[in-house]
Design an enzyme around this catalytic site. Structure first.
Site, mmCIF file in Angstrom:
data_model
loop_
_atom_site.group_PDB
_atom_site.id
_atom_site.type_symbol
_atom_site.label_atom_id
_atom_site.label_comp_id
_atom_site.label_asym_id
_atom_site.label_seq_id
_atom_site.Cartn_x
_atom_site.Cartn_y
_atom_site.Cartn_z
ATOM 1 N N ASP A 1 0.842 -1.206 0.000
ATOM 2 C CA ASP A 1 0.000 0.000 0.000
ATOM 3 C C ASP A 1 0.880 1.259 0.000
ATOM 4 O O ASP A 1 0.366 2.377 -0.076
ATOM 5 C CB ASP A 1 -1.011 -0.005 1.151
ATOM 6 C CG ASP A 1 -0.372 0.100 2.514
ATOM 7 O OD1 ASP A 1 0.862 -0.048 2.624
ATOM 8 O OD2 ASP A 1 -1.114 0.330 3.496
ATOM 9 N N GLU B 1 8.859 -3.813 10.967
ATOM 10 C CA GLU B 1 9.246 -2.513 10.397
ATOM 11 C C GLU B 1 9.608 -1.523 11.497
ATOM 12 O O GLU B 1 8.924 -1.414 12.524
ATOM 13 C CB GLU B 1 8.095 -1.934 9.550
ATOM 14 C CG GLU B 1 8.430 -0.552 8.989
ATOM 15 C CD GLU B 1 7.510 -0.067 7.877
ATOM 16 O OE1 GLU B 1 6.621 -0.825 7.440
ATOM 17 O OE2 GLU B 1 7.710 1.084 7.440
HETATM 18 O O1 KIV Z 1 3.446 -1.112 1.645
HETATM 19 C C1 KIV Z 1 4.624 -1.464 1.764
HETATM 20 O O2 KIV Z 1 5.467 -1.173 0.928
HETATM 21 C C2 KIV Z 1 4.973 -2.228 2.954
HETATM 22 C C3 KIV Z 1 6.388 -2.682 3.093
HETATM 23 C C4 KIV Z 1 7.318 -1.566 3.216
HETATM 24 C C5 KIV Z 1 6.561 -3.681 4.141
HETATM 25 O O3 KIV Z 1 4.143 -2.494 3.745
#
Ligand code: KIV
Length: 282
Positions: A50, A188
């Site tokens: 997202d 994260e």
């Molecule tokens: O949306 C995204 O890119 C993510 C990753 C960075 C884990 O959730």
């Protein structure tokens, strides 16, 4: 045989689950060309993230992107990918109103987007949802620590788990997701030590982003890694190339060539045969 040990090559959720400690490589992609390139480079997991809200649609955060927009992107990605596991990121508001909504959204992601698993943000508070999805046959990747969809609750993009209590909570979150049936967990924005402790405590693979080197795998956003994104770059991003500069140079050259009449050249134009030219000149 790939480095994850799959004889036939295709990466599945089962293979990821069995690949603890094997340095799983994940990256985001949002369209056919990016997905083809990352798959051909040999990544194991492609996340239709997202983060598209930021890097594709230009929003300040991930909250506005819709499921319909994500499905459109997912279709381009899944048409391109042959080997990697494709995971669809459930957008904000598509699983927050309970199990029925979460199931409906995830089913659409698999049915219409063609992804093989979904990712959703949150730890223990999402465990029952994760369990429901898994029971419905939908594999789930968890995501804890700095969860961008909780931006306003966190009071900004802040590294999580810096106190002993917060670190304990993250460990509990990871264990709850594992117990609920998640096949892997994104960690994260947390201290490397905490990501290391979580990685040791859970038997499913952890995929880190801004979480140090002890995770079982790493993920980066495609546009960040290639120097295609605008705005602030967190320190965990390693930029392997500055594609924005290269693309800008090429585009400026195109603009100059058209304006100066250097493009198109004779070789870049179609021409009549001598015979037809003659007939026209009569
Ligand atoms: O949306 C995204 O890119 C993510 C990753 C960075 C884990 O959730």
């Amino acid at each position: 045989m790939s480095h994850l040990g799959s004889a036939e090559g295709k990466v599945t959720t089962r293979l990821i689950r069995e690949s603890k400690g094997k340095k799983i490589v994940a990256i985001t992609a949002y369209d056919y060309p990016s997905a083809r390139l990352v798959d051909e480079a040999g990544v194991d997991i492609v996340l239709v993230g997202d983060s598209a809200a930021n890097v594709v649609f230009g929003y300040d955060n991930t909250l506005p992107v819709t499921l319909d927009e994500m499905l459109l992107l997912a279709r381009g990605v899944t048409r391109a990918v042959k080997r990697a596991l494709v995971v669809g990121d459930m957008p904000f508001g598509t699983y927050h109103s309970g199990r029925k909504q979460a199931l409906r959204s995830a089913v659409r992601f698999l049915k219409e987007g063609g992804v093989e698993a979904v990712k959703l943000e949150g730890g223990a508070r999402r465990a029952s949802l994760v369990e429901e999805l898994c029971e419905a046959g939908i594999p789930v990747m968890g995501h804890i620590g700095l969860t961008p969809q909780s931006l306003h609750q966190m009071g900004g993009y802040r590294v999580q788990g810096r106190t002993a209590a917060a670190a304990h909570k993250l460990i509990e979150d990871a264990l709850a997701l594992q117990q609920a049936g998640a096949f892997s967990i994104v960690l994260e924005g947390m201290p490397a030590e905490i990501a290391g402790m979580i990685t040791e405590r859970v038997s499913i693979p952890t995929i880190g982003i801004g979480a140090g080197s002890k995770c079982d795998g790493q993920i980066l956003v495609y546009h960040d890694l290639l120097g295609l994104s605008f705005g602030h770059q967190p320190k965990f991003v390693r930029r392997y190339v500055q594609l924005r500069d290269i693309i800008s140079k090429a585009l400026t050259a195109y603009v100059d060539d058209v304006r100066s009449g250097r493009f198109p050249s004779e070789e870049e134009s179609y021409h009549l045969s001598a015979e037809v030219r003659e007939q026209l000149e009569k």
